[in-house]
Design a protein around this motif. Structure first.
Motif, PDB file in Angstrom:
ATOM      1  N   ARG A 155       0.831  -1.202   0.000  1.00 51.18           N
ATOM      2  CA  ARG A 155       0.000   0.000   0.000  1.00 51.18           C
ATOM      3  C   ARG A 155       0.869   1.256   0.000  1.00 51.18           C
ATOM      4  O   ARG A 155       2.021   1.233   0.445  1.00 51.18           O
ATOM      5  N   GLY A 156       0.296   2.327  -0.512  1.00 46.76           N
ATOM      6  CA  GLY A 156       1.026   3.585  -0.546  1.00 46.76           C
ATOM      7  C   GLY A 156       2.148   3.552  -1.558  1.00 46.76           C
ATOM      8  O   GLY A 156       2.179   2.698  -2.442  1.00 46.76           O
ATOM      9  N   MET A 157       3.063   4.502  -1.435  1.00 43.68           N
ATOM     10  CA  MET A 157       4.178   4.544  -2.354  1.00 43.68           C
ATOM     11  C   MET A 157       5.455   4.898  -1.610  1.00 43.68           C
ATOM     12  O   MET A 157       5.419   5.241  -0.434  1.00 43.68           O
ATOM     13  N   GLN A 172      -0.433  -2.223  -8.076  1.00 44.44           N
ATOM     14  CA  GLN A 172      -1.589  -1.404  -7.687  1.00 44.44           C
ATOM     15  C   GLN A 172      -2.370  -0.962  -8.917  1.00 44.44           C
ATOM     16  O   GLN A 172      -3.606  -0.982  -8.934  1.00 44.44           O
ATOM     17  N   VAL A 195       4.046  -0.355  -7.536  1.00 41.92           N
ATOM     18  CA  VAL A 195       3.051   0.555  -8.091  1.00 41.92           C
ATOM     19  C   VAL A 195       2.366  -0.091  -9.296  1.00 41.92           C
ATOM     20  O   VAL A 195       1.168   0.091  -9.527  1.00 41.92           O
ATOM     21  N   ARG A 224       4.107   1.397   5.282  1.00 39.11           N
ATOM     22  CA  ARG A 224       3.568   0.515   4.233  1.00 39.11           C
ATOM     23  C   ARG A 224       3.566  -0.944   4.671  1.00 39.11           C
ATOM     24  O   ARG A 224       3.174  -1.822   3.905  1.00 39.11           O
TER      25      ARG A 224
END
Lengths: 346, 353
Positions: free
Chosen positions: A284-286, B210, B207, A302
């Motif tokens: 999750r997130g970056m 995601q 990413v 994260r």
């Protein structure tokens, strides 16, 4: 019997970038060793500091970056005392003899690494004569031999060609020939296959493995692609925000990843077999901005295994959950030591 | 599931969204001085496939195979030199995008949208995110003022961005977030069809995962149809229903994902599959790869017969002289352009672990 010395070791290396907006920690206590004749893969996402690690070894940290502390030692011969690369002047004669001669680099973009206005022969001759002290004719013969070794057809005829006259895969082969021309002991390959097609990538990986078996060179292979890592690595170091979070042998890290980040990375690649269409596991997130590093463990916002009050307060240290593995995660650290450190905090 | 034959007449089934027939994009190379046409670069040389409503068709191949040119011709960024691109409009009609006029194309561009590889390059650095996403709504008179703001906020929430950031410029976002802005822009006018040209290639692994999930969620929610252009075969396998493999301007295999990955019908597909790195170090050094000699053929100088024959380990004299047509193989849901598609025993993808 003592174990043979590695080719290179990095001890507690800290590199910072001094910008107008303050200092950025690019490398934060990186320690690793590159074993003789093996391949160490540095894995990480963009901004993790994997390329800076490679550049530090060449003593070419781009400005405004600077080594703050730590040292890099390089064994020119296994039975000799090591040279401390980090103490050498980047422009000194000794450093220049090592860089390009004994430690060489293949970069991601072969078109940027090769001169567009010099012929391939010209560029190879320059490097070879610089390091090997051969005359022009012998240097040319050596260049032809190297180009043949990396699989360029009709190498003698192609010395007079320019870089643009070759395809992407051929250009990367030329870069490899250039990097290997002076028989280096260590090759730093910084994402050498990222810009290439899969079939070309497969050929380049095979080529590197063959050359390693033949010449016995050590390779530090920098990549973000775990598939490529599995194809080439003997050892793996996973980096996140300037720190090595896990290090160990390739087979054991893939089979039993310990650090939550490594586990999540391995889970997030779509598989070529098995069930499809299902949701992929993600992190999750970056990756946070380097100006705004989380406190404690930098991965804590994260992390699925986040321990409140611990992971955001203590910086994890390197621990060995198994003898051949180094992990920086408080989950694997001694709980009494954690409590002691927490108690010492205000 | 049946795969419609590319050679079928130009009538479209009720579920077909787009039918590409014999699409050609030839570029003329002119002599410096006389401007005489000296040769043709056949970047796309007669490709045919159809896209069903709600499916994801993958278009794969190596650089220089013509997949991006094909996408650009379908999007009419460039005008194709031959063939048809029949498109089922939302109103129920069928138009040929290959010959449609500029005014005719305008409403189509609300229904057919694109997401490109590099969000850094495809987002105007001098426009705020609200203008980037909202431009299509304003220009087409779909929404203005506070209504536009609400709509942009809703789109940003849908792709997982915080609406309060709509007044920022693209540079304030990370690579993954910028790609989400591109996706929001594509979805703004409620399209039915999205063309993603290497949309995930510039993203980091975490990413990328995601974004794959986001694309799949949006497809389920909005009933989107995707044309997914990529060189990453593991991502294609994960999200596509069918795959078209291109080699030097032509489709060499068109098959369902199961057929293509389990039993490829063309030696080029087999080589591509074998080249994909498998994240399993215990397979290291096992020579399972099929090495292709040489490079992808030059589209200005395509080899005779089957364009793949100089690199193919099964090539015969027939392959050198006669070009194979794309035709059904024994495997259900598979078309391949190989004379020996049914006699060769080609290997599929390798399992990890």
């Amino acid at each position: 019997m003592a174990a043979p010395p590695p080719v290179l070791s990095i001890e507690d290396l800290n590199v910072q970038f001094f910008t107008d907006d303050g200092g950025i920690k690019a490398l934060d206590g990186v320690s690793l060793t590159i074993p003789q004749g093996k391949t160490l893969c540095i894995v990480g996402e963009s901004g993790s500091g994997k390329s800076i690690t490679g550049r530090s070894i060449l003593n070419q940290i781009p400005r405004p970056g600077r080594r703050v502390s730590g040292r890099i030692r390089y064994w020119r011969k296994p039975d000799e005392a090591p040279v401390e690369i980090s103490a050498l002047d980047p422009k000194s004669r000794e450093m220049r003899a090592i860089r390009g001669g004994e430690i060489s680099l293949i970069s991601q973009e072969p078109m940027a690494a090769l001169s567009p206005v010099h012929t391939i022969g010209n560029q190879m001759r320059e490097a070879i004569q610089q390091h090997l002290k051969l005359d022009r004719k012998a240097a040319d013969a050596h260049a032809v031999e190297m180009l043949a070794k990396v699989g360029i057809p009709r190498p003698a005829d192609r010395l007079s060609n320019y870089a643009f006259e070759f395809s992407g895969g051929m250009r990367q082969r030329i870069c490899i020939a250039l990097a290997l021309a002076c028989s280096p002991r260590l090759l730093i390959a910084d994402e050498p296959t990222t810009a290439l097609d899969v079939t070309t990538q497969a050929n380049i990986i095979d080529l590197l493995l063959e050359l390693q078996a033949e010449l016995g060179i050590s390779i530090m292979f920098i990549t973000h692609d775990l598939g490529v890592v599995a194809e080439i690595a003997d050892e793996i170091a996973v980096m996140y925000l300037g720190r090595i979070v896990e290090q160990g042998s390739s087979v054991s890290v893939f089979q039993d990843p310990k650090h939550p980040y490594t586990r999540a990375l391995i889970r997030s690649i779509p598989s070529m077999t098995g069930e499809r269409g299902s949701r992929l596991d993600t992190i999750r997130g970056m990756v946070p901005s380097p100006f705004n590093r989380p406190s404690g463990c930098t991965f804590n916002p994260r992390c699925d295994d986040f321990m409140p009050g611990v992971c955001d307060r203590l910086e994890p240290w390197a621990d060995n959950p198994t003898p051949d593995r180094v992990v920086r995660c408080l989950r694997y650290s001694d709980s009494t030591k954690i409590e002691q450190l927490l108690g010492a905090q205000p | 599931m049946t795969v419609p034959s590319p050679l079928a007449p130009a009538t479209m089934g009720p579920n077909t969204l787009m039918q590409v027939q014999d699409l050609k994009m030839h570029f003329a190379v002119k002599a410096n001085f006389s401007r005489r046409i000296v040769r043709q670069v056949k970047a796309v040389d007669g490709i045919s496939f159809s896209i069903e409503k709600g499916e994801t068709l993958g278009l794969v191949g190596e650089s220089g195979c013509g997949k991006s040119t094909a996408t650009r011709a379908i999007l009419r960024v460039i005008k194709p030199t031959g063939g048809r691109v029949d498109y089922a409009t939302p109103e129920g009609g069928v138009v040929d995008l290959a010959t449609l006029s500029e005014t005719g194309l305008k409403p189509i561009y609300r229904d057919m949208r694109a997401v490109f590889q590099d969000p850094q390059a495809s987002l105007n650095p001098r426009m705020r995110v609200i203008d980037i996403i909202g431009e299509v709504l304003r220009v087409n008179g779909i929404a203005t003022g506070s209504e536009l703001e609400d709509r942009v906020a809703e789109l940003m929430r849908k792709v997982g961005l915080r609406p309060e950031n709509m007044w920022r410029y693209p540079h304030a976002f990370s690579g993954g977030e910028r790609q989400r802005v591109s996706i929001a822009r594509a979805l703004a006018p409620n399209p039915r069809f999205v063309i993603a040209d290497e949309a995930l290639s510039a993203l980091d692994v975490s990413v990328q995962a995601q974004t794959i999930n986001l694309l799949q969620d949006l497809q389920a929610e909005m009933g989107l149809t995707y044309l997914f252009v990529s060189h990453d075969l593991s991502v294609v396998r994960h999200i596509c229903t069918r795959v078209a493999v291109m080699y030097v301007g032509r489709v060499v295999e068109l098959a369902t994902v199961d057929a293509l990955y389990n039993k490829p019908g063309h030696p080029y597909t087999e080589a591509l599959l074998s080249a994909v790195p498998v994240a399993d170090p215990t397979l290291k050094g096992k020579s399972r790869r099929i090495r292709l000699p040489g490079d992808v053929a030059d589209p200005a100088n395509v080899p005779s017969g089957c364009a793949f024959h100089p690199r193919c380990r099964f090539a015969t004299d027939l392959c050198k002289s006669t070009r194979p047509e794309l035709k059904p193989t024994q495997v259900d849901g598979q078309l391949a352009a190989c004379h020996y598609a049914d006699t060769l025993d080609l290997r599929g993808a390798i399992a990890a672990h």
